[in-house]
Write a protein that holds these residues in place. Structure first.
Motif: not given
Length: 89
Positions: A19-20, A23, A58, A63-64
């Motif tokens: 995810t990082t 992004r 973020e 993130y989630h």
């Protein structure tokens, strides 16, 4: 700007690195993200300071739901221009 971020919490095995990377790629940042033996994650990133600030915000959001951030240690410095893109180590 160059920034080193250490992320502590439940951040390994939950998609944090990918995810990082996704992004960072969207923000056109260079550097890397990697798991450390103590369970934390290290991010070294170079690029526009506003884009790095956006990435940090973020990250703070987690993130989630599977990602739990307990603490961020942030160290800023001058670009070394040693990264061409953003990778997962």
């Amino acid at each position: 700007m160059y920034t080193r971020i250490l992320v502590f919490g439940h951040v390994q095995g939950v998609g944090f690195r990918i995810t990082t990377k996704l992004r960072a790629d969207q923000l056109e940042l260079a550097g890397f993200v990697r798991n450390l033996p103590d369970g934390s994650v290290e991010i070294k990133v170079e690029g526009n300071k506003h884009k790095i600030a956006a990435l940090i915000e973020e990250i703070k959001s987690g993130y989630h739901p599977g990602i739990v951030i307990e603490r961020l240690d942030i160290e800023k410095g001058i670009n070394t221009n040693s990264f061409k893109n953003f990778i997962i180590k």
